[in-house]
Design an enzyme around this catalytic site. Structure first.
Site, mmCIF file in Angstrom:
data_model
loop_
_atom_site.group_PDB
_atom_site.id
_atom_site.type_symbol
_atom_site.label_atom_id
_atom_site.label_comp_id
_atom_site.label_asym_id
_atom_site.label_seq_id
_atom_site.Cartn_x
_atom_site.Cartn_y
_atom_site.Cartn_z
ATOM 1 N N LYS A 116 -12.762 6.889 3.344
ATOM 2 C CA LYS A 116 -11.470 7.498 3.376
ATOM 3 C C LYS A 116 -11.537 8.619 2.393
ATOM 4 C CE LYS A 116 -8.908 3.075 3.708
ATOM 5 N NZ LYS A 116 -8.511 2.923 5.048
ATOM 6 N N GLU A 200 -4.013 7.547 -4.802
ATOM 7 C CA GLU A 200 -3.247 8.364 -3.914
ATOM 8 C C GLU A 200 -1.835 8.236 -4.673
ATOM 9 O OE1 GLU A 200 -4.758 8.200 0.777
ATOM 10 O OE2 GLU A 200 -2.932 7.095 0.352
ATOM 11 N N HIS A 235 0.413 -4.548 3.895
ATOM 12 C CA HIS A 235 -0.312 -3.492 4.603
ATOM 13 C C HIS A 235 -0.804 -3.838 5.776
ATOM 14 C CE1 HIS A 235 0.460 -1.691 0.799
ATOM 15 N NE2 HIS A 235 -0.433 -2.492 0.108
ATOM 16 N N ARG A 297 -11.606 4.325 17.248
ATOM 17 C CA ARG A 297 -11.672 3.344 18.341
ATOM 18 C C ARG A 297 -10.472 3.000 18.679
ATOM 19 N NH1 ARG A 297 -8.613 -0.380 15.440
ATOM 20 N NH2 ARG A 297 -8.771 -0.180 13.197
#
Ligand code: ADP
Ligand code: ADP
Ligand code: MG
Length: 665
Positions: A116, A200, A235, A297
């Protein structure tokens, strides 16, 4: 040209890929673990190869074994599905080195998006808006805590190698940062073998809106619009839909363009998803979305995109992998109506969504205008080795309200017994006032958790029916719908009566069932103290119809060794049938002697009024050529003997009752 595809996956996605391959005239090869020898995907494929024992590290993650299977069957391409090896660039390289086609993006593109932090840095360079935060090299607490301060709380700590919501911690204040960091790191290390993190800004009123992209090897990239996956728990996606509720055209265009830009930056070919987090605190605005990550994907939720675009994404994947250009241009693509998908899992919503296992003794998916992508059939087992997803149910409608209504209805008609599922929770979520109105963000489920997960207790009449069914006094009759009567010697012993123990909400409750007419029974027990009269109107297969309190109710009923399941008005009521009682099993009604298996009574050694000592043999049964002695659970006095020699009894049926201890003393 691709003529034979090996699917390096299992479950619903393997079945899904096989369906499209078959439609295209392409042969299929399944690979399977020892636990999956009889699985649906194995049955569906033209050929199947055993690749190892049940654990994924010894089967579905073993690239070499999978390549060997491809070689032996002459497959020319490998479809990885999602999960497992789908985002493993080393595997892609091995596939290509073996001279086979990988149906997915290049190893290079997967690597670019694999972590990430690196992906965010790359996207910043490509001028794609990314979530504000720190994704640099430094990993020590002092630097990260300082960055968190600069970003401003709340922040989100994320494992850079993360996936499936793991290694992620929301931190509300500086004081909690150190503890959250170490726990995120621990989880990241355990799950991904990499404990590096990024920090973040935690976006407020967050909505997860992702864009389906598609590229080909000729440099074309299009997007297939958005999916809203804001209905989440920990999440993880629960319900997904397309398009996103209240999406302004301008924002859709901006997000689509950003996603195409992201894909072009890495020369992306194949199906991919660019995930964005959206600040919806003031509605959807074109300048309030930020890149989170790209999944290189096919996504679990791809069917909603298929239903609104009318396209087959697996077919596109195969065509693109074979070197064809994308079949459509951006301007030819359009959204038609609304689609919603719910993921049915074997899990107990009422117990913190605890994953469950079990054999699917009864399984009926809704028919009609509903898409069901399942990886299992009736009789299959949900094992602890793999993801406990049972099926995806997907509805399409002209409007969101229509699609949601259809989905809720379809979930209500889904019949699953043998394991607990989240079906009722999903149906409730479809009807949740906020969700139905499109007022969603990723906190919606948590905010409404209590109401979404509470289950009303089964109505008395349903409990009574379950007890009656478990007693074996009524069996589902032949096709004529006749209610079969209690069988055998019972008839000649006056009023036939039996006791059954049902497990309800973790409690063992003992019911007494008395036959009081041709098709009439009285059921009494805890909660039914004054007795409830039931009249069986019809019992044919799983279809039951019975009358109680002057109301005739229709329901479906599935009985198996461990449980009785009653499907009624869109709800599944599960009643456990406790196994044979150990002598010390007080909770199971210390005064019941219950059959442990279905069988025939060989000897009755107990008589009413007799004093017995704990362990004394009371009844001898024979089942499956085995003799079994049922003993007194404690010292006491026999209150009632409810069987005679030769009687056929099902399991969980009470055969002898002892007088309650207080009464006997
Ligand atoms: P995201 O990574 O954005 O949450 P998805 O919701 O598509 O994407 O899938 C979550 C992940 O869970 C997948 O990447 C996959 O690894 C895993 N997963 C979910 N269901 C299954 C399954 N039935 N078999 C294997 N893996 C699964
Ligand atoms: P994973 O790889 O586990 O799918 P993601 O980065 O896609 O990780 O995040 C998973 C989920 O966490 C998102 O769908 C969203 O609900 C939530 N989330 C991620 N980043 C943020 C953020 N910056 N602010 C608020 N919520 C976030
Ligand atoms: Mg994600």
């Amino acid at each position: 040209m691709i003529t034979k595809i090996l699917i390096a996956n299992r479950g619903e996605i393997a079945a899904r890929v096989i369906r499209t391959a078959r439609k295209m005239g392409i042969a299929t090869v399944a690979v399977y673990s020892e636990a999956d020898a009889k699985a649906l995907h194995v049955e569906m494929a033209d050929e199947a190869v055993l690749i190892g024992p049940a654990p994924v590290s010894e089967s579905y993650l073993k690239g070499e074994a999978i390549l060997d299977a491809a070689r032996r069957t002459g497959a020319d391409a490998i479809h990885p599905g999602y999960g497992f090896l789908s985002e493993n660039p080393d595997f892609v390289e091995k596939v290509e080195k073996a001279g086979l086609i990988f149906i997915g993006p290049s190893a290079k593109a997967i690597r670019a998006m694999g972590l990430k932090d690196a992906a965010k840095a790359l996207m910043e360079k490509a001028k794609v808006p990314v979530v504000p935060g720190y994704h640099g090299e430094a990993q020590d607490l002092v630097v990260l805590a300082g960055k968190a301060n600069e970003i401003g709380f709340p922040v989100l700590i994320k494992a850079r190698a993360g996936g499936g919501g793991k290694g992620m911690r929301k931190v509300e204040a500086q004081a909690d940062f150190a503890a959250a960091l170490s726990s995120a790191r621990r989880e990241a290390k355990a799950s991904f073998g990499d404990d590096r993190v990024l920090v973040e800004k935690y976006v407020t009123t967050p909505r997860h809106i992702e864009i389906q992209v598609f590229g080909d090897s000729h440099g074309n990239v299009v997007h297939l619009f958005e999916r809203d996956c804001s209905a989440q728990r920990r999440h993880q996606k629960v319900i997904e839909e397309a398009p996103a509720p209240d999406m302004p055209d301008e924002m859709r265009a901006a997000m689509g363009a950003a996603a195409v830009q992201a894909a072009k930056a890495i020369h992306y070919a194949g199906a991919g998803t660019v995930e964005f987090i959206v600040d919806a605190s003031e509605g959807l605005r074109p300048d309030r979305f930020w890149f989170m990550e790209m999944n290189t994907r096919l996504q679990v939720e791809h069917p909603v995109t298929e239903l609104v675009t009318g396209l087959d994404l697996v077919e596109w994947q195969i065509r693109v992998a074979a070197g064809e250009a994308l079949p459509m241009r951006q301007e030819d693509l359009a959204i038609n109506g609304h689609a919603v998908e719910a993921r049915i899992y074997a899990e107990d919503a009422g117990k913190g969504f605890l994953p469950a296992v079990g054999r699917l003794v009864h399984l009926r998916f809704p028919d009609g205008d509903i898409r069901v992508d399942a990886g299992v059939r009736e009789g299959d087992e949900i094992t602890p080795f793999y993801d406990p997803m049972i099926a995806k149910v997907i509805a399409h409608g002209k409007t969101r309200a229509e699609a949601l209504g259809k989905l809720a209805g379809a979930l209500g008609r889904t019949e699953i017994a043998g394991t607990v599922t989240n079906t009722a929770f999903l149906a409730k979520l479809c009807r949740d006032a906020d969700f139905a109105a499109g007022r969603l963000d990723t906190g919606l489920i948590d905010r409404n958790l209590a109401s979404l997960t509470t289950v009303a207790p089964a109505p008395d009449s349903i409990v009574a029916l379950a007890a009656l069914a478990a007693s074996g006094m009524v069996a589902a009759g032949a096709a004529d719908g006749d209610v079969a009567r209690a069988i055998g010697p019972f008839e000649i012993w006056g009023t036939p009566r039996r006791r059954v123990v049902l497990e309800i909400d973790g409690e063992h409750r003992s019911f007494r069932i008395e036959r009081c007419g041709a098709d009439r029974w009285r059921v009494s027990g805890p909660g039914l103290e004054s007795g409830l009269d039931l009249e069986a109107v019809r019992a044919s297969g799983a279809d039951w119809s019975f009358r109680a309190d002057g109301i005739t109710r229709r329901c479906r009923l599935a009985q198996s060794e461990p449980s009785v399941a009653v499907f009624h008005e869109g709800l599944t009521h599960l009643f456990g049938k406790p196994r044979g009682k150990r002598t010390d099993d007080k909770a199971a009604g210390g005064d019941q002697v219950v059959s442990a298996m279905p069988g025939v009574v060989k000897q009755v050694l107990a008589a009413q009024g007799q004093s017995v000592k704990s362990g004394d043999a009371l009844v001898i049964m024979e089942a499956m050529k085995m003799e079994m002695t049922l003993a007194a659970p404690r010292d006491g006095v026999v209150a009632e003997v409810m069987v005679v020699v030769g009687a056929q009894v099902s399991d969980g049926v009470s055969l002898v009752t002892l007088q309650p201890e207080a009464e006997a003393a």
